[in-house]
Enzyme design. Structure first.
Site, mmCIF file in Angstrom:
data_model
loop_
_atom_site.group_PDB
_atom_site.id
_atom_site.type_symbol
_atom_site.label_atom_id
_atom_site.label_comp_id
_atom_site.label_asym_id
_atom_site.label_seq_id
_atom_site.Cartn_x
_atom_site.Cartn_y
_atom_site.Cartn_z
ATOM 1 C CG HIS B 62 -0.015 1.376 -1.374
ATOM 2 N ND1 HIS B 62 -0.971 0.787 -0.581
ATOM 3 C CD2 HIS B 62 1.132 0.663 -1.184
ATOM 4 C CE1 HIS B 62 -0.428 -0.236 0.075
ATOM 5 N NE2 HIS B 62 0.840 -0.320 -0.266
ATOM 6 C CG ASP B 64 -3.902 3.202 -5.337
ATOM 7 O OD1 ASP B 64 -2.904 3.124 -4.590
ATOM 8 O OD2 ASP B 64 -5.002 2.712 -5.040
ATOM 9 C CG HIS B 140 -3.668 0.603 3.621
ATOM 10 N ND1 HIS B 140 -4.566 -0.369 3.241
ATOM 11 C CD2 HIS B 140 -3.054 1.009 2.471
ATOM 12 C CE1 HIS B 140 -4.498 -0.542 1.927
ATOM 13 N NE2 HIS B 140 -3.585 0.280 1.446
ATOM 14 C CG ASP B 210 -6.228 3.001 0.332
ATOM 15 O OD1 ASP B 210 -7.056 3.864 -0.001
ATOM 16 O OD2 ASP B 210 -5.522 2.384 -0.485
#
EC number: 3.1.26.11
Lengths: 301, 301
Positions: B62, B64, B140, B210
């Protein structure tokens, strides 16, 4: 036209210098030009409403012009954007962006439309009733375009006293503005040039991204209002231009002079220099009206 | 171990909050963990010597946690790096990075070695004489790992007065430190435990990126010194955890408690919250020793 410099330094992002990105507002459009890493934070810093950006132009696929694009698109998605986004850039840009979105399992809910560029000649890549955008072929280490933004000629302005005096029906006003002669209430043909004045001259802006000195572009740029031209180096490092395919401030000025531009903005400075005034000084030897891009600076023209 | 938080917020980079990235110094290594957009600028801000980073661990793809990687690698290249760089991350990371380098016609002059991860069980992915790194399988929206960094047991410490008293030749000191009994100058066998003391207990750090609440990881993390665990939400938004596959501060604390960790660091806060103390307060209901990650904060343990 209103130009906001989001970043104007070459190579790598630093705490106080940002890689290339600009925002051009023209006739209701908000065009984003190049998108180095951190551009989305710069857009926040200068309080740009993300949803107003509908067209992004990427000159070439070097990181300092491009690595912020995927993050910006992802942020558009997180913010729930639903309007379409057009991205214009070199062939390969679609694969680079969509691969990263795919790996993150995060497709955009809005239409993401890529216009991949391959031509080495100037091309009309955007047109509506008010603006055109053409590519400016450049010569860099990878396939690179600049972009020429031109307002279309607007409508003529009514000389309202003369129009009233000539006893013309209101229904014909738009026709007059478009440059047609019309009959007045007495059946007399009225020369539109007698009751209107010409529209203000349309403005234009040329963004010349990374390139060697390329004087054969001057024809395409003839009479442009403002040229932004990269000036990575000062004369003291002119020998580096050939290998790196960049320009000096003097060469940028030479392009502005050949194009008979009204103003030149310099940028894409190598971070080796401390005093940007040296760029202005060297350019001014060739061309008088020189401004320096700086992160956050706004030019209205 | 010294942990520097370069960024600890979720979603998108902002002017004052940075997406996930951490730097862990342990036994001479400088491990970079995750690399959101702007990480290279954060490294400059905290004056990290780029060349000391030789291993980068990416938890998942992802933006970020990952969009800053290609820019950092490009900057390594511009700075003339010549030492090899190891990147550990989910399958696909190699293609994403190398495609972008290829499009920019800018290959790295240093060896760029990808270790692509696919296992859903803990895996030993790095080992030398002082440190091991294992993956921590997480749950996740995309394939995600945490990372468990463990010091190996060090050498025993000489009790120098006792060693001198025992009349042992200097040539045997290293053998003593490694835990062997040795003969002294008089031919007497000396019990190493009488002249050395045990090494300090090795330390460990678990980075839990995450994930939903995943208590079955507690076994692997048993007795860890410090757990960093994402806490995207407070209890008031616990209902969002299932869909987004994130955790609350309380759930992070529950993991720390189950693992009998010595300390918990919270992070990956949703930017919807203004007061980070709320995270600490909620976690403390379950687990006492809670710290809050903040951009730029350094933890020594």
């Amino acid at each position: 036209m209103k130009l906001t410099i989001l970043g104007c330094y070459s190579a790598t992002p630093r705490i106080d210098t940002h890689p290339t990105s600009q925002l051009l507002e023209v006739n209701g459009h908000m065009f984003l030009i190049d998108c180095g890493e951190g551009t989305q934070v710069q857009l926040r810093r200068y309080k740009v409403k993300f949803s107003r950006i509908k067209h992004i132009f990427i000159s070439h696929l070097h990181g300092d012009h491009f690595f912020g694009l995927v993050g910006l698109i992802s942020t558009f998605q997180l913010l729930g954007r639903d309007t379409e986004l057009h991205v214009y850039g070199p062939k390969g840009i679609k694969e680079a962006i969509t691969l990263q979105l795919k790996l993150g399992n995060s497709w955009t809910p809005f239409a993401l439309i890529f216009h991949e560029l391959t031509s080495k000649k100037p091309e009309l890549i955007f047109e509506d009733d008010k603006v055109t955008v053409e590519t400016i072929p450049l010569d860099h280490r990878v396939y690179t375009n600049g972009f020429l933004f031109k307002e279309k000629e607007g409508e003529r302005k009514l000389l309202i006293e003369k129009v009233l005096e000539a006893n013309i029906n209101v229904a014909y006003y738009n026709k007059l503005k478009l440059g047609f002669d019309v009959e007045n209430e007495d059946g007399v043909l009225i020369d539109h040039t007698k009751v209107t004045m010409p529209p203000p001259p349309p403005k234009s802006y040329a963004f010349c991204s990374d390139t060697t000195y390329k004087p054969d572009n001057a024809d395409q740029l003839k009479g442009v209002n403002v040229i932004y031209h990269e000036s990575t180096f000062l004369e003291s490092h002119a020998h580096l231009c050939k290998k790196t395919k960049h320009s000096t401030a003097k060469q940028a000025a030479q392009i502005a002079k050949l194009a008979k531009a009204k103003a030149l903005i310099l940028g894409h400075y190598s971070t080796r220099y401390n005093d940007l005034e040296d760029f202005r000084r060297e350019a001014k030897e060739i061309f008088d009206n020189v401004a320096l891009a700086e992160d956050g600076k706004v030019f209205d023209f």
